[in-house]
Design an enzyme around this catalytic site. Structure first.
Site, mmCIF file in Angstrom:
data_model
loop_
_atom_site.group_PDB
_atom_site.id
_atom_site.type_symbol
_atom_site.label_atom_id
_atom_site.label_comp_id
_atom_site.label_asym_id
_atom_site.label_seq_id
_atom_site.Cartn_x
_atom_site.Cartn_y
_atom_site.Cartn_z
ATOM 1 N N LYS A 125 0.864 -1.186 0.000
ATOM 2 C CA LYS A 125 0.000 0.000 0.000
ATOM 3 C C LYS A 125 0.896 1.229 0.000
ATOM 4 O O LYS A 125 2.049 1.150 0.435
ATOM 5 C CB LYS A 125 -0.877 0.000 1.263
ATOM 6 C CG LYS A 125 -2.076 0.899 1.176
ATOM 7 C CD LYS A 125 -3.274 0.227 0.502
ATOM 8 C CE LYS A 125 -4.384 1.223 0.257
ATOM 9 N NZ LYS A 125 -5.611 0.592 -0.255
ATOM 10 N N ASP A 165 -7.118 4.572 -4.429
ATOM 11 C CA ASP A 165 -7.746 4.477 -3.099
ATOM 12 C C ASP A 165 -8.326 5.873 -2.864
ATOM 13 O O ASP A 165 -8.559 6.622 -3.837
ATOM 14 C CB ASP A 165 -6.706 4.095 -2.033
ATOM 15 C CG ASP A 165 -7.335 3.712 -0.693
ATOM 16 O OD1 ASP A 165 -7.753 2.553 -0.540
ATOM 17 O OD2 ASP A 165 -7.438 4.569 0.203
HETATM 18 P P1 NDP Z 1 -12.894 8.123 -2.795
HETATM 19 O O1 NDP Z 1 -11.810 9.112 -2.598
HETATM 20 O O2 NDP Z 1 -13.436 7.887 -4.141
HETATM 21 O O3 NDP Z 1 -14.116 8.470 -1.830
HETATM 22 C C1 NDP Z 1 -13.971 8.562 -0.457
HETATM 23 C C2 NDP Z 1 -15.271 9.059 0.136
HETATM 24 O O4 NDP Z 1 -15.195 8.985 1.541
HETATM 25 C C3 NDP Z 1 -15.567 10.514 -0.193
HETATM 26 O O5 NDP Z 1 -16.944 10.721 -0.237
HETATM 27 C C4 NDP Z 1 -14.925 11.236 0.990
HETATM 28 O O6 NDP Z 1 -15.491 12.509 1.253
HETATM 29 C C5 NDP Z 1 -15.251 10.291 2.122
HETATM 30 N N1 NDP Z 1 -14.214 10.418 3.152
HETATM 31 C C6 NDP Z 1 -12.890 10.252 3.016
HETATM 32 N N2 NDP Z 1 -12.256 10.493 4.165
HETATM 33 C C7 NDP Z 1 -13.214 10.820 5.036
HETATM 34 C C8 NDP Z 1 -13.201 11.171 6.398
HETATM 35 N N3 NDP Z 1 -12.049 11.243 7.086
HETATM 36 N N4 NDP Z 1 -14.384 11.421 7.002
HETATM 37 C C9 NDP Z 1 -15.551 11.350 6.314
HETATM 38 N N5 NDP Z 1 -15.617 11.031 5.010
HETATM 39 C C10 NDP Z 1 -14.476 10.760 4.386
HETATM 40 O O7 NDP Z 1 -12.321 6.753 -2.156
HETATM 41 P P2 NDP Z 1 -12.809 5.261 -2.425
HETATM 42 O O8 NDP Z 1 -14.262 5.226 -2.613
HETATM 43 O O9 NDP Z 1 -11.921 4.666 -3.440
HETATM 44 O O10 NDP Z 1 -12.413 4.580 -1.033
HETATM 45 C C11 NDP Z 1 -13.315 4.539 0.074
HETATM 46 C C12 NDP Z 1 -12.867 3.454 1.030
HETATM 47 O O11 NDP Z 1 -12.911 2.182 0.366
HETATM 48 C C13 NDP Z 1 -11.455 3.590 1.596
HETATM 49 O O12 NDP Z 1 -11.435 3.095 2.924
HETATM 50 C C14 NDP Z 1 -10.637 2.647 0.727
HETATM 51 O O13 NDP Z 1 -9.480 2.185 1.391
HETATM 52 C C15 NDP Z 1 -11.644 1.525 0.517
HETATM 53 N N6 NDP Z 1 -11.380 0.688 -0.639
HETATM 54 C C16 NDP Z 1 -11.329 1.236 -1.888
HETATM 55 C C17 NDP Z 1 -11.112 0.416 -2.975
HETATM 56 C C18 NDP Z 1 -11.178 0.937 -4.366
HETATM 57 O O14 NDP Z 1 -11.167 0.108 -5.295
HETATM 58 N N7 NDP Z 1 -11.273 2.229 -4.599
HETATM 59 C C19 NDP Z 1 -10.825 -1.022 -2.816
HETATM 60 C C20 NDP Z 1 -10.992 -1.504 -1.457
HETATM 61 C C21 NDP Z 1 -11.224 -0.655 -0.428
HETATM 62 P P3 NDP Z 1 -14.659 13.845 0.872
HETATM 63 O O15 NDP Z 1 -14.752 13.950 -0.603
HETATM 64 O O16 NDP Z 1 -15.367 14.935 1.603
HETATM 65 O O17 NDP Z 1 -13.258 13.628 1.370
#
Ligand code: NDP
Length: 443
Positions: A125, A165
């Site tokens: 990672k 991510d």
């Molecule tokens: P994105 O950046 O596309 O979206 C993240 C979302 O979560 C946004 O809406 C963001 O809001 C919100 N967010 C992020 N940090 C915070 C926080 N501290 N408090 C509240 N809301 C928050 O990321 P992904 O959708 O790709 O990833 C989301 C999760 O899924 C992560 O934990 C990641 O590790 C996990 N994941 C992702 C994979 C993938 O294929 N993308 C695979 C497996 C797991 P804002 O825009 O306001 O920051």
């Protein structure tokens, strides 16, 4: 003291100031003890001591210049945790909260997750404390190119294949892969989550969210029910959240919420995904704008989505976004299952409470493994110069998620209790890595 507890205590002492890494160790290591009791040779071979120490940790300076000419310096990370079963594989996170602890927790989880997919990928990672939010495309490109000026020498199609991510989507991957190609002269598919026009896989964008719902579908099936008519809560409004909401809706559920770090939206008629995609994927805006498009929807800048009564909860934003108080509300509202889209969405206390109360809880390393699984399918297509149709990738994804559920629930039943999907996922992921580490000698 048991072997797993001893390694847990030693590792925490050796890595002070890494709370997220400590949390994942505390969740995983003790659950492995029943397997370790049956396989005493693991302790003799120092399997756990080697597993908790990354094979390599790279930390580097990332200088870049903003549009006003000011110089900024961020910190870049790549933790190459374990390559027993294949090249390091795991995403890059760009978020101001990123520290070595965050990357180590994510990398450690990734070892188990990647093993559960049944595909030949090791765990790694990376990321940076850079915040892409509010930056111009030129600034993001400048940062990504500078990040790659160091990272390129550590990665490659057969050594380490990064992906997206939080904060890293198709735009960032395009800039990083472009710079990687320029520096190495290689067009070898290093990086997954690429756009379709230069080696990306159909269904990769959807894979984590769809896979999460395929996994949750198996849980509901074990309870002799389906998504049809269920009230579903989704947190986040990013890649995972959008496509989890899309698949749940396709299966007949009503998704009531989405959120971002500023607040959440409740739409009693069911979240309109075209509106969310417009705001988040096209305009890169805030979720509060949703209520301008949809009558009847409400926006809250306080509290959390978990306060809304539901049948299924799908946290899809970030780590520790569902705490003990949230779990109490979900239990009171008779929620059937919590399945994690985000990694380590749920605090240790909340997990314990859900488990005790009979709410089925699926840890991210099992339920969100669909993303990395399709990334591995993207690698396979790239090395064979192939391009599979959407339906083919989606069908493989479904099969992989069903297999993961089967493996995890059967392992849980054997080593712990039925529905202890935490123990099932941890032991299930561990067994293969452990066996390969035994075969490959003390390295
Ligand atoms: P994105 O950046 O596309 O979206 C993240 C979302 O979560 C946004 O809406 C963001 O809001 C919100 N967010 C992020 N940090 C915070 C926080 N501290 N408090 C509240 N809301 C928050 O990321 P992904 O959708 O790709 O990833 C989301 C999760 O899924 C992560 O934990 C990641 O590790 C996990 N994941 C992702 C994979 C993938 O294929 N993308 C695979 C497996 C797991 P804002 O825009 O306001 O920051």
């Amino acid at each position: 003291m048991s072997y797993s507890m001893k390694v847990l205590e030693d590792t925490k002492a050796k890595n002070p100031g890494q709370p997220e890494f400590h949390q994942t160790l505390t969740e995983i290591l003790p659950t492995l003890q029943p397997y370790l009791d049956e396989h005493r040779e693991c302790e003799k071979a120092g399997i756990l001591e080697r597993l908790v120490e990354p094979e390599r940790q790279i930390i580097f300076r990332v200088p870049w210049v903003d549009d006003s000419g000011a110089v900024h310096v961020n910190r870049g990370y790549r933790v190459q945790f374990n390559s027993a079963i294949g090249p390091y594989k795991g995403g890059l996170r760009f978020h101001p909260s990123v520290t070595l602890s965050t990357i180590k927790f994510l990398g450690f989880e990734q070892i188990f997750k990647n093993s559960l997919t049944g595909l030949p990928i090791g765990g790694g990672k990376g990321g940076s404390d850079f915040d892409p939010k509010g930056k111009s495309d030129r600034e993001v490109m400048g940062f990504c190119q500078s990040f790659m000026n160091e990272l390129y020498r550590h990665i490659g199609a057969d050594t380490d294949v990064p992906a997206g991510d939080i904060g890293v989507g198709a735009r960032e991957i395009g800039y990083m892969y472009g710079q990687y190609k320029r520096l190495t002269g290689l067009v070898d598919g290093t990086y997954t989550g690429k756009s379709l026009c230069y080696g990306g896989s159909l269904a990769r964008k959807e894979a984590t969210g769809y896979g999460l719902v395929y996994f949750a579908e198996q849980i509901l099936s074990s309870l002799k029910t389906t998504f049809q008519g269920k009230r579903v809560l989704v947190s986040g409004a990013g890649n995972v959240a959008i496509y989890a909401a899309e698949k749940a809706t396709q299966l007949g559920a009503k998704v009531l919420t989405v959120s971002d770090s500023s607040g959440y939206v409740l739409d009693p008629d069911g979240i309109d995904l075209e509106t969310v995609k417009l705001i988040k994927e096209k305009q890169r805006g805030r979720i509060s704008e949703y209520v301008k498009h949809r009558k009847g929807a409400e926006y809250f800048d306080k509290g959390s989505v978990w306060q809304v009564p539901c049948d299924v909860a799908l946290p899809c934003a970030t780590q520790n976004e569902l705490n003990e108080d949230d779990a109490k509300v979900l239990i009171k509202n008779n929620c059937l299952a919590v399945a994690e889209g985000s990694n380590m969405s749920t605090t240790l206390e909340a997990v314990e409470l859900l488990h005790k109360s009979g709410v089925i809880y699926a840890p991210g390393k099992a339920s969100n493994a669909g993303g990395v699984a399709v990334s591995a399918l993207e690698m396979a297509q790239n090395s064979g110069r192939l391009f599979w149709p959407f339906e083919e990738v989606d069908k493989k994804l479904q099969g992989i998620m069903q297999n993961i559920y089967k493996q995890v629930s059967e392992t849980a039943e054997h080593y712990a209790t039925k529905n202890d999907l935490v123990a099932g996922a941890n032991i299930g992921g561990f067994v293969k890595v452990c066996e390969v580490m035994m075969l490959q000698g003390i390295i």
